[in-house]
Design an enzyme around this catalytic site. Structure first.
Site, short mmCIF file in Angstrom:
data_model
loop_
_atom_site.label_atom_id
_atom_site.label_comp_id
_atom_site.label_asym_id
_atom_site.label_seq_id
_atom_site.Cartn_x
_atom_site.Cartn_y
_atom_site.Cartn_z
N ARG A 23 -3.72 6.35 10.42
CA ARG A 23 -2.60 7.21 10.02
C ARG A 23 -1.61 7.45 11.15
O ARG A 23 -1.07 8.56 11.28
CB ARG A 23 -3.09 8.57 9.50
CG ARG A 23 -3.81 8.54 8.18
CD ARG A 23 -2.82 8.48 7.03
NE ARG A 23 -3.52 8.16 5.78
CZ ARG A 23 -3.89 9.07 4.88
NH1 ARG A 23 -3.59 10.33 5.05
NH2 ARG A 23 -4.53 8.71 3.81
N ARG A 27 2.92 11.98 8.09
CA ARG A 27 3.71 13.21 8.01
C ARG A 27 3.85 13.99 9.31
O ARG A 27 4.71 14.86 9.41
CB ARG A 27 3.11 14.13 6.93
CG ARG A 27 3.44 13.67 5.52
CD ARG A 27 2.54 14.33 4.51
NE ARG A 27 1.18 13.87 4.71
CZ ARG A 27 0.13 14.26 3.98
NH1 ARG A 27 0.29 15.15 3.02
NH2 ARG A 27 -1.06 13.78 4.22
N ARG A 36 10.48 9.10 3.97
CA ARG A 36 9.83 9.35 2.69
C ARG A 36 10.78 10.10 1.75
O ARG A 36 10.83 9.81 0.55
CB ARG A 36 8.53 10.14 2.86
CG ARG A 36 7.67 10.03 1.60
CD ARG A 36 6.47 10.91 1.65
NE ARG A 36 6.83 12.30 1.42
CZ ARG A 36 5.99 13.23 1.01
NH1 ARG A 36 4.73 12.92 0.80
NH2 ARG A 36 6.38 14.46 0.83
N ASP A 73 -1.34 1.87 0.98
CA ASP A 73 -2.44 2.77 0.65
C ASP A 73 -3.58 1.96 0.03
O ASP A 73 -3.34 0.90 -0.55
CB ASP A 73 -1.99 3.86 -0.33
CG ASP A 73 -2.93 5.05 -0.28
OD1 ASP A 73 -2.75 5.92 0.59
OD2 ASP A 73 -3.89 5.08 -1.09
N TYR A 150 -12.35 7.14 -6.55
CA TYR A 150 -11.05 7.66 -6.99
C TYR A 150 -10.78 7.32 -8.46
O TYR A 150 -10.23 8.12 -9.21
CB TYR A 150 -9.92 7.11 -6.11
CG TYR A 150 -9.89 7.78 -4.75
CD1 TYR A 150 -9.34 9.05 -4.58
CD2 TYR A 150 -10.42 7.16 -3.63
CE1 TYR A 150 -9.32 9.68 -3.34
CE2 TYR A 150 -10.42 7.77 -2.38
CZ TYR A 150 -9.87 9.04 -2.25
OH TYR A 150 -9.86 9.66 -1.03
#
Ligand code: CP3
Length: 352
Positions: A23, A27, A36, A73, A150
């Site tokens: 990562r 953010r 983004r 992702d 998921y």
């Protein structure tokens, strides 16, 4: 090219320990948040190759990192299988049509890397072109087990109740899903290598919630199959593969026998003992606690020094965190961490 990463993954000598972060694009960087916002959403960012390339390169403009990681992702595979993915602010991923009944598995197809996931392949090609061989590009995928959690839970989960119910009561159906995901992942990673990815990483974020026998049967087995079937060399250079099972420290000997080149380790493991257990077979990547990056730069430096000392002298270590950078981290603290690796690691690589 700065090939420290590739050399360290092959356990060849380097002048200092290579460093990159899970990562590293994300953010915590204001420039990521701006891009983004321009894309409109996280999935739009992932599926627009020029913007995915831009955010991949952002951390490399700030810090002298030894690798770029494709911005994408792990959920791109289930997304293109038609489960209807959205990312809900403050909650994470959510599938509109999760896998709930065995019949749901029958409806899933294996996505074609260029036709269905071409936006990822285009991102890899664009990034390679813009990197100008400064550092290698890492491609990645999720492990079949982690993707399945998921797809079955419909999003993030604390106890994996539905997935574990399927594991115990309908193991054959779960195996069918995992097999399909392994096939999809083989095609996906092969496509990434052909598009230009120079190293690969498989993220098994939730392998650690399984029992030892469950891990072997439902997670490691499928990662082994992937490792056996993806290209391990491209354009006359080895394409190393890193397996990262969060919480998998107890199983590192089995992971080391999977055929991978390196094991990603979380922060619960001591790198010195890990090296004694498996170090002659694979390289090790990790494993600073990501929470360290919230501490003062002085404390970050001492933790970096401790991590490097734990691994000790010689090749085969790639410096990383034990999991991804969190959004609340101060970018300067990431810089302090990289600087400390640069400053302290050369002494572990002097010719003896
Ligand atoms: O490491 C990198 O810089 C490359 C990019 C990358 C992302 N996701 C971008 C991302 C990578 C390698 C991943 C892998 C991934 N995705 C994993 C495995 C690694 C891990 O963290 O355990 C998992 C489990 C996912 C699934 C996923 N994606 C979740 C659960 C979430 C929501 C949680 C969160 O952090 O918001 C995401 C979203 C996501 N993937 C973001 C980023 C930068 C944040 C999205 C945003 O901008 O809002």
């Amino acid at each position: 090219m700065n090939d420290r990463l590739l050399r360290a993954l092959a356990r060849e000598s380097v002048d200092r320990t290579p460093v990159w972060f899970m990562r590293q694009a994300g953010r915590y960087l204001p420039e990521y948040r701006a891009t983004r916002a321009r894309a409109g959403s996280f999935l739009a960012l992932c599926s627009t190759p020029e913007l995915a390339c831009e955010v991949t390169l952002q951390p490399l403009r700030r810090f002298p990192l030894d690798a770029a990681i494709l911005f994408s992702d792990i959920l791109t595979i289930p997304w293109t299988m038609g489960l209807g993915l959205e990312f809900v602010e403050g909650e994470g991923p959510r599938f509109r049509s999760p896998v709930r009944a065995p019949g749901d598995i029958d409806r899933l197809g294996v996505p074609d890397p260029e036709d269905d996931l071409g936006f990822v392949m285009d991102a890899v090609r664009t990034i390679r072109r813009e990197l100008h061989d400064r550092v290698p590009l890492i491609g990645f995928a999720g492990s079949p087990w982690t993707l399945a959690t998921y797809m079955i839970e419909g999003g993030s989960s604390r106890d994996f109740a539905r997935t574990k119910s399927m594991l115990f009561d309908h193991p054959r159906e779960l195996h069918r899903l995992l097999e399909l995901l392994a096939d999809a992942t083989i095609g996906y990673l092969t496509g990434q290598v052909h598009a230009g990815a120079q190293a690969l990483m498989i993220f098994d974020t939730w392998g650690g919630v399984l029992s030892t026998s469950g891990y072997e049967e439902f997670s490691l087995r499928y990662m082994r199959r992937i490792v056996e079937r993806i290209p391990r060399e491209h354009e006359s250079r080895a394409v190393p593969v890193v397996l990262f099972t969060k919480g998998g420290g107890g199983w590192m000997e089995s992971i080391a026998h999977s055929g991978c080149d390196a094991i990603g380790l979380d922060w619960t493991v001591d790198l010195g003992s890990a090296r004694t257990r498996v170090g002659a077979r694979v390289a090790l990547q990790g494993n600073l606690d990501p929470a360290t990056l919230r501490a003062s730069p002085a404390r970050i430096r001492s933790e970096v020094a401790r991590t490097l000392a734990e691994f000790g002298a010689g090749p085969g270590h790639v410096f990383n965190l034990g999991h991804g950078i969190t959004p609340d981290v101060e970018p300067d603290h990431v810089g302090a961490c990289v600087d400390a690796v640069h400053e302290f690691s050369p002494e572990y690589h002097r010719a003896s």
